[in-house]
Design an enzyme around this catalytic site. Structure first.
Site, PDB file in Angstrom:
ATOM      1  N   GLU A  27      13.019  57.820  -4.867  1.00 45.82           N
ATOM      2  CA  GLU A  27      13.029  56.746  -5.872  1.00 45.82           C
ATOM      3  C   GLU A  27      13.019  57.259  -7.308  1.00 45.82           C
ATOM      4  O   GLU A  27      13.559  56.615  -8.205  1.00 45.82           O
ATOM      5  CB  GLU A  27      11.815  55.822  -5.670  1.00 45.82           C
ATOM      6  CG  GLU A  27      11.972  54.811  -4.555  1.00 45.82           C
ATOM      7  CD  GLU A  27      11.564  55.348  -3.192  1.00 45.82           C
ATOM      8  OE1 GLU A  27      11.489  56.580  -3.012  1.00 45.82           O
ATOM      9  OE2 GLU A  27      11.324  54.519  -2.296  1.00 45.82           O
ATOM     10  N   GLY A  83      12.180  53.378   1.268  1.00 41.65           N
ATOM     11  CA  GLY A  83      11.500  52.416   2.148  1.00 41.65           C
ATOM     12  C   GLY A  83      11.601  52.796   3.620  1.00 41.65           C
ATOM     13  O   GLY A  83      10.739  52.417   4.416  1.00 41.65           O
ATOM     14  N   GLU A 126       8.866  55.169   4.130  1.00 37.22           N
ATOM     15  CA  GLU A 126       7.588  54.435   4.069  1.00 37.22           C
ATOM     16  C   GLU A 126       7.370  53.627   5.346  1.00 37.22           C
ATOM     17  O   GLU A 126       6.274  53.577   5.894  1.00 37.22           O
ATOM     18  CB  GLU A 126       7.583  53.543   2.831  1.00 37.22           C
ATOM     19  CG  GLU A 126       7.622  54.362   1.554  1.00 37.22           C
ATOM     20  CD  GLU A 126       7.783  53.518   0.305  1.00 37.22           C
ATOM     21  OE1 GLU A 126       8.844  52.874   0.152  1.00 37.22           O
ATOM     22  OE2 GLU A 126       6.850  53.480  -0.514  1.00 37.22           O
ATOM     23  N   ALA A 154      15.198  50.694   0.239  1.00 40.96           N
ATOM     24  CA  ALA A 154      15.499  49.385  -0.352  1.00 40.96           C
ATOM     25  C   ALA A 154      16.992  49.283  -0.657  1.00 40.96           C
ATOM     26  O   ALA A 154      17.651  50.288  -0.930  1.00 40.96           O
ATOM     27  CB  ALA A 154      14.695  49.213  -1.629  1.00 40.96           C
TER      28      ALA A 154
HETATM   29  N1  COA Z   1      20.926  50.661  -0.744  1.00 42.76           N
HETATM   30  C1  COA Z   1      22.161  50.166  -0.675  1.00 42.76           C
HETATM   31  N2  COA Z   1      23.224  50.845  -0.206  1.00 42.76           N
HETATM   32  C2  COA Z   1      22.991  52.095   0.228  1.00 42.76           C
HETATM   33  C3  COA Z   1      21.719  52.675   0.206  1.00 42.76           C
HETATM   34  C4  COA Z   1      20.650  51.911  -0.314  1.00 42.76           C
HETATM   35  N3  COA Z   1      19.393  52.370  -0.343  1.00 42.76           N
HETATM   36  N4  COA Z   1      21.808  53.936   0.685  1.00 42.76           N
HETATM   37  C5  COA Z   1      23.090  54.129   1.014  1.00 42.76           C
HETATM   38  N5  COA Z   1      23.812  53.010   0.731  1.00 42.76           N
HETATM   39  C6  COA Z   1      25.243  52.799   0.941  1.00 42.76           C
HETATM   40  C7  COA Z   1      26.080  53.617  -0.052  1.00 42.76           C
HETATM   41  O1  COA Z   1      26.216  52.926  -1.296  1.00 42.76           O
HETATM   42  C8  COA Z   1      27.373  53.728   0.695  1.00 42.76           C
HETATM   43  O2  COA Z   1      28.068  52.484   0.593  1.00 42.76           O
HETATM   44  P1  COA Z   1      29.681  52.463   0.402  1.00 42.76           P
HETATM   45  O3  COA Z   1      30.216  53.064   1.696  1.00 42.76           O
HETATM   46  O4  COA Z   1      30.010  51.033   0.241  1.00 42.76           O
HETATM   47  O5  COA Z   1      29.983  53.310  -0.781  1.00 42.76           O
HETATM   48  C9  COA Z   1      26.935  53.844   2.161  1.00 42.76           C
HETATM   49  O6  COA Z   1      25.617  53.307   2.218  1.00 42.76           O
HETATM   50  C10 COA Z   1      26.895  55.283   2.630  1.00 42.76           C
HETATM   51  O7  COA Z   1      26.053  56.021   1.728  1.00 42.76           O
HETATM   52  P2  COA Z   1      26.513  57.402   1.039  1.00 42.76           P
HETATM   53  O8  COA Z   1      25.641  57.609  -0.176  1.00 42.76           O
HETATM   54  O9  COA Z   1      27.989  57.417   0.844  1.00 42.76           O
HETATM   55  O10 COA Z   1      26.098  58.424   2.201  1.00 42.76           O
HETATM   56  P3  COA Z   1      25.710  59.969   2.020  1.00 42.76           P
HETATM   57  O11 COA Z   1      25.635  60.520   3.404  1.00 42.76           O
HETATM   58  O12 COA Z   1      26.594  60.640   1.025  1.00 42.76           O
HETATM   59  O13 COA Z   1      24.217  59.963   1.379  1.00 42.76           O
HETATM   60  C11 COA Z   1      21.945  59.261   1.210  1.00 42.76           C
HETATM   61  C12 COA Z   1      23.169  59.432   2.104  1.00 42.76           C
HETATM   62  C13 COA Z   1      20.828  58.581   2.013  1.00 42.76           C
HETATM   63  C14 COA Z   1      21.484  60.647   0.721  1.00 42.76           C
HETATM   64  C15 COA Z   1      22.335  58.412  -0.010  1.00 42.76           C
HETATM   65  O14 COA Z   1      23.019  57.251   0.464  1.00 42.76           O
HETATM   66  C16 COA Z   1      21.168  57.937  -0.837  1.00 42.76           C
HETATM   67  O15 COA Z   1      20.596  58.712  -1.590  1.00 42.76           O
HETATM   68  N6  COA Z   1      20.820  56.649  -0.719  1.00 42.76           N
HETATM   69  C17 COA Z   1      19.773  56.044  -1.518  1.00 42.76           C
HETATM   70  C18 COA Z   1      18.407  56.371  -0.965  1.00 42.76           C
HETATM   71  C19 COA Z   1      17.328  55.817  -1.890  1.00 42.76           C
HETATM   72  O16 COA Z   1      17.260  56.125  -3.071  1.00 42.76           O
HETATM   73  N7  COA Z   1      16.477  54.950  -1.340  1.00 42.76           N
HETATM   74  C20 COA Z   1      15.397  54.352  -2.071  1.00 42.76           C
HETATM   75  C21 COA Z   1      15.833  53.117  -2.746  1.00 42.76           C
HETATM   76  S1  COA Z   1      14.552  52.420  -3.786  1.00 42.76           S
END
Ligand code: COA
Length: 253
Positions: A133, A110, A113, A66
């Site tokens: 999450e 998501g 999922e 999400a």
């Molecule tokens: N929603 C919105 N933006 C997201 C996102 C999400 N679920 N996941 C990643 N992004 C964005 C980051 O904010 C970042 O944006 P920026 O470049 O403007 O700062 C960009 O995507 C790259 O992500 P980043 O976290 O820097 O990459 P990473 O390789 O260090 O880590 C993940 C990758 C997937 C481990 C990490 O992004 C993460 O944990 N994301 C959230 C996943 C999550 O919790 N999903 C469930 C949501 S309910």
């Protein structure tokens, strides 16, 4: 063809749907959500299409879940958001043609999922799977509804209560995915499976999907829709989401 943030191509009897916001790790933005619905609808109504492949643009991410940047903490936002997202996540289960997730990188939240809603998952050896999450104070409602039957209650609880990240091989060992392939062969292998399915009698293929999916039930998703919005009103969720946006570790109460 382009539907909002989603690319749509046809290759013979297969439709290839690609989430296309790689800079945001193909998180489920408004454009990806609406594009995915439109692309699936296009494939559903095209009689030449027998199988659908879903993947993510770029080498890094299938879908990071999400779109956390859009979260708000009001009851009406939370209810509408949960209803909409759970409906979208279930779409691949409901379409009457086989759907293959070609997971090219992160399948988180998501994205995880959405991949398990597909009939088959083929993963690149670079893929990673998680429902993280809990780190935001939230829960993966769709995964909770489905994981018991897929991997058993112990593993399901462990993944959703800890947010543990799985490598593609670990996901395969748990029975979550069909196979792990070298990264550069991901689409070739997904298309090979699509061609194999397309070569079979289609009425039998569609009955097989609907008969297997009958046992998925529906009550758990309805329950998730009812209870999950409350999580958005919890202070720990505000802290988890704020911490993600500020790129720091959350401090939960
Ligand atoms: N929603 C919105 N933006 C997201 C996102 C999400 N679920 N996941 C990643 N992004 C964005 C980051 O904010 C970042 O944006 P920026 O470049 O403007 O700062 C960009 O995507 C790259 O992500 P980043 O976290 O820097 O990459 P990473 O390789 O260090 O880590 C993940 C990758 C997937 C481990 C990490 O992004 C993460 O944990 N994301 C959230 C996943 C999550 O919790 N999903 C469930 C949501 S309910």
């Amino acid at each position: 063809m382009q539907f909002d943030s989603v690319n749509y191509e046809t290759h013979g009897t297969t439709a290839l749907i690609t989430f296309n916001e790689p800079d945001k790790l193909n998180a489920l933005s408004t454009g990806i959500r609406s594009g995915f619905c439109k692309a699936l609808d296009q494939a559903r109504h095209d009689d030449d299409i027998r199988v659908i492949i879903v993947t993510g643009a770029g080498d890094k991410s299938f879908c990071a879940g999400a779109d956390i940047s859009g979260f708000e903490f009001t009851p009406s936002y939370a209810k509408n958001f949960i209803d909409e997202v759970l409906d979208i996540l279930a779409l691949a289960e409901q379409i009457n043609k086989p759907v293959i997730a070609a997971v090219n990188g992160y399948a988180f939240g998501g994205g995880f999922e959405l991949s398990i809603a597909c009939d088959f998952i083929i993963a690149s050896e670079q893929a990673k799977f998680a429902v993280p999450e809990i780190q935001l104070g939230l829960l993966p409602g769709f995964a909770i509804a489905r994981l018991n039957k897929l991997i058993g209650r112990q593993q399901a609880k462990y993944l959703s209560m800890t947010g543990t990240k799985l490598s593609a091989e670990e996901a395969k060992d748990l029975g979550l995915i069909l196979k792990v392939v070298p990264h550069e062969q991901l689409l070739t292998q997904a298309f090979a499976l699509a061609d194999e399915l397309a070569s079979k009698p289609q009425m039998a293929i569609r009955y097989a999907k609907s008969i297997y999916n009958r046992e998925l039930g529906g009550d758990e998703l309805t329950y998730a829709k009812d209870v999950m919005p409350f999580l958005f009103l919890d202070d720990d969720t505000k802290e988890g989401v704020t911490a993600f946006r500020e790129k720091r570790k959350p401090i939960f109460k």
